[in-house]
Design an enzyme around this catalytic site. Structure first.
Site, PDB file in Angstrom:
ATOM      1  N   HIS A  63      -2.812   3.417  -5.862  1.00 28.02           N
ATOM      2  CA  HIS A  63      -2.802   2.172  -5.954  1.00 28.02           C
ATOM      3  C   HIS A  63      -2.823   1.706  -7.084  1.00 28.02           C
ATOM      4  O   HIS A  63      -2.527   0.017  -6.703  1.00 28.02           O
ATOM      5  CB  HIS A  63      -3.463   1.667  -4.573  1.00 28.02           C
ATOM      6  N   ARG A  99      -0.112  -1.652  -7.171  1.00 29.41           N
ATOM      7  CA  ARG A  99      -0.250  -2.263  -6.179  1.00 29.41           C
ATOM      8  C   ARG A  99      -1.677  -3.219  -6.853  1.00 29.41           C
ATOM      9  O   ARG A  99      -1.400  -4.345  -7.116  1.00 29.41           O
ATOM     10  CB  ARG A  99      -1.132  -1.893  -5.172  1.00 29.41           C
ATOM     11  N   ARG A 139       1.144  -1.647  -0.279  1.00 30.62           N
ATOM     12  CA  ARG A 139       0.014   0.176   0.051  1.00 30.62           C
ATOM     13  C   ARG A 139       0.868   1.433   0.049  1.00 30.62           C
ATOM     14  O   ARG A 139       1.865   1.171   0.361  1.00 30.62           O
ATOM     15  CB  ARG A 139      -0.785  -0.283   1.077  1.00 30.62           C
ATOM     16  N   LYS A 167      -2.838  -2.744   8.062  1.00 31.02           N
ATOM     17  CA  LYS A 167      -4.103  -2.559   8.073  1.00 31.02           C
ATOM     18  C   LYS A 167      -4.459  -2.820  10.037  1.00 31.02           C
ATOM     19  O   LYS A 167      -4.390  -4.398   9.170  1.00 31.02           O
ATOM     20  CB  LYS A 167      -5.498  -2.112   7.471  1.00 31.02           C
ATOM     21  N   HIS A 173      -4.810  -8.945   2.250  1.00 32.70           N
ATOM     22  CA  HIS A 173      -5.795  -8.707   2.790  1.00 32.70           C
ATOM     23  C   HIS A 173      -6.985  -9.512   3.791  1.00 32.70           C
ATOM     24  O   HIS A 173      -5.856 -10.419   3.551  1.00 32.70           O
ATOM     25  CB  HIS A 173      -6.885  -9.132   0.939  1.00 32.70           C
ATOM     26  N   TYR A 204     -10.135  -8.942  -8.015  1.00 37.18           N
ATOM     27  CA  TYR A 204      -9.437  -8.623  -9.319  1.00 37.18           C
ATOM     28  C   TYR A 204      -9.060  -9.584 -10.318  1.00 37.18           C
ATOM     29  O   TYR A 204      -8.427 -10.086 -11.445  1.00 37.18           O
ATOM     30  CB  TYR A 204      -7.543  -8.908  -8.744  1.00 37.18           C
TER      31      TYR A 204
END
Length: 331
Positions: free
Chosen positions: A277, A280, A182, A206, A303, A312
């Site tokens: 992003h 990414r 990120r 995160k 994630h 994706y």
């Protein structure tokens, strides 16, 4: 009380009351400590709750005591104010006339409200949760923007390698594309997190979750070259543990990197709409196109939920359909 021109003429108090501010701080502190919420999440929730508190104040309502009807009235008023601004000035100027109150904005606001009032109920500060029957709007699942491999190559080759800043930018672009970090993880890298000889980078994502991601030899070579030739020149007499620094020796920011991406995209002739992003997204999409397992990509991206990564797969299926339509005789 003042009239807030940035929100279509709605009436707001200049500031939340001291009681409301203290309550917001208490809830957000708990959210940060207990759930490891990111700074961006905390800042967004603080903004949403403070604005609501300012709207309630002229009506004699404390944020902590607001009812379901009060919250619904606020949502309606925000939506109506933005619609009026758009109608009066046109879409382009309407966006400038007030903060967008899109479905995404509403969803974030409702998330902030749920966190706040559930905490109050849990803390015994009120008996009921006024958000219990309020539902978030359904959000369209937008496909992430990404670049073709040729475009990535053009972007990576855009920096001027004859300058310290150019070497820094090339290293940052290479590391992001090679690792899928990120933007906040990339600009926040410290020296101890980068293990060049092992080809690894350790990041805290995160929710405070740590993960180790491989970088690949090209990225390692570029970051090594940057650290050897460019960083000492940029740092001069400034001491910093940040890997990537500005021309003044300060830590890089998300906005710094966003400006870098936009500038080099223009230099490379890339007209695809970009986001911070973009690399990414390209990292994840290209891995899946070349046969990587979805669970592996989930781990590399950090994630927590596989469904976040599965978007994706829609990108790659769209890409396959486009290729088939373009090149197959019966496409």
């Amino acid at each position: 009380m003042i009239e807030e021109p940035s929100t279509g003429g709605l009436l707001f108090a200049p500031q939340p009351t001291a009681e409301d501010l203290a309550g917001i701080d208490r809830v957000l502190d708990a959210l940060w400590i207990e759930r490891g919420a990111s700074k961006n999440t905390i800042d967004g929730y603080r903004s949403d709750l403070s604005l609501l508190a300012r709207w309630l104040a002229p009506r004699g309502i404390e944020l902590a005591l607001a009812r379901e009807d009060d919250l619904k009235d606020y949502l309606v008023a925000r939506g109506r104010a933005h619609a009026l601004a758009m109608a009066a000035t046109g879409p382009k100027r309407g966006r400038l006339a007030g903060p967008r109150f899109s479905a995404g904005s509403q969803a974030r606001l409702l998330s902030a409200l749920r966190r706040y009032y559930r905490f109050l109920v849990r803390d015994g500060a009120r008996p009921d949760d006024p958000t219990a029957r309020m539902h978030s709007p359904k959000l369209p699942r937008a496909l992430p923007k990404y670049l073709e491999m040729k475009q990535v190559d053009q972007l990576l080759e855009a920096p001027d390698l004859g300058t310290a800043l150019g070497l820094r930018d090339r290293a940052m672009l290479e590391v992001m594309y090679a690792s899928g970090l990120r933007v906040s993880e990339l600009v926040g890298l410290r020296h101890h997190q980068v293990q060049i000889e092992r080809g690894l980078v350790q990041v805290v994502g995160k929710g405070g979750k740590e993960r180790v991601v491989p970088m690949g030899e090209p990225a390692c070579d570029w970051i090594r070259e940057y650290l050897r030739r460019a960083r000492p020149e940029l740092a001069d007499k400034h001491r910093s543990d940040d890997v990537f620094i500005t021309a003044r020796g300060a830590a890089m920011t998300r906005n710094n990197f966003w400006q870098i991406i936009k500038r080099y995209a223009g230099m490379a002739g890339i007209t695809t709409a970009l986001s911070p992003h973009t690399l990414r997204h390209a990292f994840a999409t290209h891995l899946l196109e070349h046969g990587a397992d979805l669970r592996v990509v989930q781990t590399l991206l950090g994630h927590s939920d596989l469904s976040t990564t599965q978007i994706y797969t829609h990108v790659t299926r769209t890409r396959l359909r486009d290729l088939h339509a373009r090149h197959h005789p019966r496409g």
